[in-house]
Enzyme design. Structure first.
Site, short mmCIF file in Angstrom:
data_model
loop_
_atom_site.label_atom_id
_atom_site.label_comp_id
_atom_site.label_asym_id
_atom_site.label_seq_id
_atom_site.Cartn_x
_atom_site.Cartn_y
_atom_site.Cartn_z
N LYS A 108 7.53 111.86 39.99
CA LYS A 108 7.29 111.18 38.88
C LYS A 108 8.29 111.69 37.89
CE LYS A 108 4.06 108.39 36.85
NZ LYS A 108 3.34 107.51 37.66
N ASP A 148 6.33 103.01 34.46
CA ASP A 148 4.86 103.82 34.09
C ASP A 148 4.61 103.54 32.62
OD1 ASP A 148 2.50 105.29 35.25
OD2 ASP A 148 3.23 106.56 33.48
P1 NAD Z 1 1.36 100.50 29.02
O1 NAD Z 1 2.37 101.46 28.33
O2 NAD Z 1 2.08 99.53 29.32
O3 NAD Z 1 0.14 100.42 28.14
C1 NAD Z 1 -0.67 101.65 28.00
C2 NAD Z 1 -1.86 101.20 27.20
O4 NAD Z 1 -2.72 102.23 26.65
C3 NAD Z 1 -1.44 100.47 25.75
O5 NAD Z 1 -2.36 99.37 25.45
C4 NAD Z 1 -1.72 101.62 24.75
O6 NAD Z 1 -2.10 101.01 23.37
C5 NAD Z 1 -3.18 102.12 25.35
N1 NAD Z 1 -3.10 103.69 24.78
C6 NAD Z 1 -2.52 104.59 24.73
N2 NAD Z 1 -3.04 105.80 24.14
C7 NAD Z 1 -4.43 105.06 23.94
C8 NAD Z 1 -5.43 105.74 23.35
N3 NAD Z 1 -5.40 107.22 23.08
N4 NAD Z 1 -6.69 105.10 23.20
C9 NAD Z 1 -6.64 103.74 23.68
N5 NAD Z 1 -5.53 103.08 24.31
C10 NAD Z 1 -4.53 103.97 24.27
O7 NAD Z 1 0.93 101.89 30.17
P2 NAD Z 1 0.52 101.33 31.85
O8 NAD Z 1 1.76 101.15 32.56
O9 NAD Z 1 -0.48 100.05 31.66
O10 NAD Z 1 0.01 102.48 32.20
C11 NAD Z 1 -1.34 102.89 31.82
C12 NAD Z 1 -2.14 103.93 32.72
O11 NAD Z 1 -1.91 103.27 34.18
C13 NAD Z 1 -1.26 105.20 32.95
O12 NAD Z 1 -2.29 106.23 33.09
C14 NAD Z 1 -0.32 105.09 34.07
O13 NAD Z 1 0.00 106.12 34.71
C15 NAD Z 1 -1.36 104.28 35.06
N6 NAD Z 1 -0.53 103.47 35.96
C16 NAD Z 1 0.45 102.68 35.59
C17 NAD Z 1 0.81 101.91 36.60
C18 NAD Z 1 2.04 100.84 36.49
O14 NAD Z 1 2.31 100.08 37.47
N7 NAD Z 1 2.34 100.32 35.30
C19 NAD Z 1 0.55 102.12 38.10
C20 NAD Z 1 -0.36 103.10 38.43
C21 NAD Z 1 -0.96 103.95 37.47
#
Ligand code: NAD
Length: 412
Positions: A108, A148
């Protein structure tokens, strides 16, 4: 705040006891070797802003374990990124790739930065600096980054291009790229789609037919999970993001909300639903936490009304909250299973890049669902057989695979 790395290590130790690792592999120190990452890279990037002033950012890449293949894992841009978080995320990647049986290890990366505070040209310079520092550590056979939180296909394109400048044209050096430069069809949607795929398996187990969903996070994972629910005719009654929380008992129009967010930058003020205080404890049958770590904690777990939680985010539930949910009889589909759709389709992208042969989106989705459904069933069966939680079962299956590979590779 709960330390995510300590929590992850605690669970690894606990599940290694279920696996009887010491009895099966005496003296091999498999657990201790697993807990310490293979390599930790940490550096400062200095950035000249558009107005000529300078700023510094802490950058990380943690290569946790490559027993099952090259390191693989996303890059996070968030002000709270720190070494412990990146270490935890890299360890979870090792478990995730092992669990869904793809030939990768875990890594990561991240930068402690609020991407919204930089202009696009500043961000591009920062991504290029980060990549330049890592050109000797990443490659299609060594370590393959992906998006991510806070990064997307745009940043992956810059990584690809910067690597190309210093090394070679190698599309497979990074996944989650724009389709125009070798990204896979269906990658952008894959994590959210996978979350919904896992949810559909779990609702079958719980015999839930007519159910409602609440989603925390409306970024890549949350919005695509919500869109997939909408496409399947499932009612999403609540959505929250960093700007606010929405609720509508009649269901929120997700396609309209996506357009609204694109226009305004957040979901706050959307006219199709009422503003509420919280989406985690609201009335719903299924909860999809798709935002941040430690969202479900002792102070809200008791009030959660959902019967099923499918973890789209990494580490959204603290161990203490997990115990409360277990006592309440809530089924929790753990992150390393539920959100593995992203890395599965990243693997497909890497395969397509190396073959130079590209698949239709339908084929991508079919293969994705097949792998996730199989992993889901294995976890459920193990959990039932050993009388453990799905999270413990997922850790056991993943660790067992890594430990077997470690032993097979011999003693270094
Ligand atoms: P992103 O940046 O696209 O979106 C994050 C979202 O969470 C946004 O809508 C933001 O406003 C919201 N957010 C942030 N802080 C917040 C809070 N305190 N309360 C409520 N909402 C909040 O990120 P993403 O890629 O969607 O990733 C989200 C999660 O999924 C992370 O934990 C990431 O590690 C995990 N993840 C992502 C992927 C991927 O392919 N992008 C894959 C596996 C896991």
């Amino acid at each position: 705040m709960s330390n995510v790395f300590e929590n992850a290590v605690k669970l690894v130790r606990e599940t290694s006891q279920i696996l009887e690792v010491e009895r099966r592999y005496p003296g091999k120190q498999l657990v201790e070797r697993f807990i310490v990452p293979d390599k930790v890279i940490m550096f400062r990037a200095t950035l000249q802003k558009d107005d000529g002033t300078m700023d510094c950012f802490l950058c990380y890449r943690v290569q946790h374990c490559d027993m099952l293949g090259p390191y693989k894992g996303g890059i996070r841009f968030h002000p709270q990124v720190d070494l412990d978080e990146v270490k935890a995320l890299s360890l979870w990647m090792t478990l995730k790739t092992a669990l869904v049986e793809i030939p990768f290890g875990g890594a990561k990366g991240g930068i402690s930065v609020d991407p919204a505070s930089l202009t696009v040209s500043e961000l591009e310079r920062l991504v290029r600096k980060y990549t330049h520092r890592l050109v000797n550590d990443i490659s299609p056979n060594i370590d393959i980054p992906a998006p991510d939180m806070g990064t997307s296909s745009r940043e992956m394109a810059w990584i690809y291009d910067e690597y190309r400048k210093h090394r070679e044209v190698a599309r497979a050096v990074v996944t989650g790229k724009p389709v125009e430069i070798g990204g896979s069809l269906g990658r952008k949607e894959a994590t959210g789609r996978g979350v919904v795929c896992a949810m559909m398996e779990a609702v079958k187990d719980l015999h839930l037919t007519d159910f409602t969903v609440s989603v925390q996070g409306f970024g890549n994972v949350g919005s695509h999970a919500a869109l997939d629910c909408e496409a399947r005719g499932i009612k999403v009654v609540a959505i929250g993001d960093v700007t606010g929380n929405l609720y509508s008992a009649n269901g929120i129009n997700i396609s309209d909300l996506v357009k609204f967010r694109e226009r305004t930058g957040g979901i706050k003020g959307f006219p199709g639903a009422e503003a509420v205080a919280d989406v985690l404890t609201c009335k719903c049958d299924v909860l999809l936490p798709c935002a941040i770590e430690n969202a479900i904690r002792v102070d809200n777990a008791e009030r959660i009304q959902a019967k099923l939680i499918v973890e789209g985010a990494n580490g959204p539930t603290t161990p203490e909250a997990d115990a409360i949910l277990k006592r309440k009889g809530v089924l929790v589909v753990p992150d390393i299973l539920a959100n593995a759709g992203g890395v599965i389709v990243s693997y497909f992208e890497w395969v397509q890049n190396r073959e130079g042969f590209y698949w239709e989106e339908e084929e991508v989705n079919q293969r994705l669902f097949q792998r996730l459904q199989k992993a889901y069933r294995r976890v459920r069966e193990f959990a039932e057989e050993k009388k453990v939680t799905p999270r413990q079962a997922a850790y056991c299956l993943a660790l067992d695979k890594v430990f077997r590979a470690t032993v097979a590779r011999g003693v270094q």
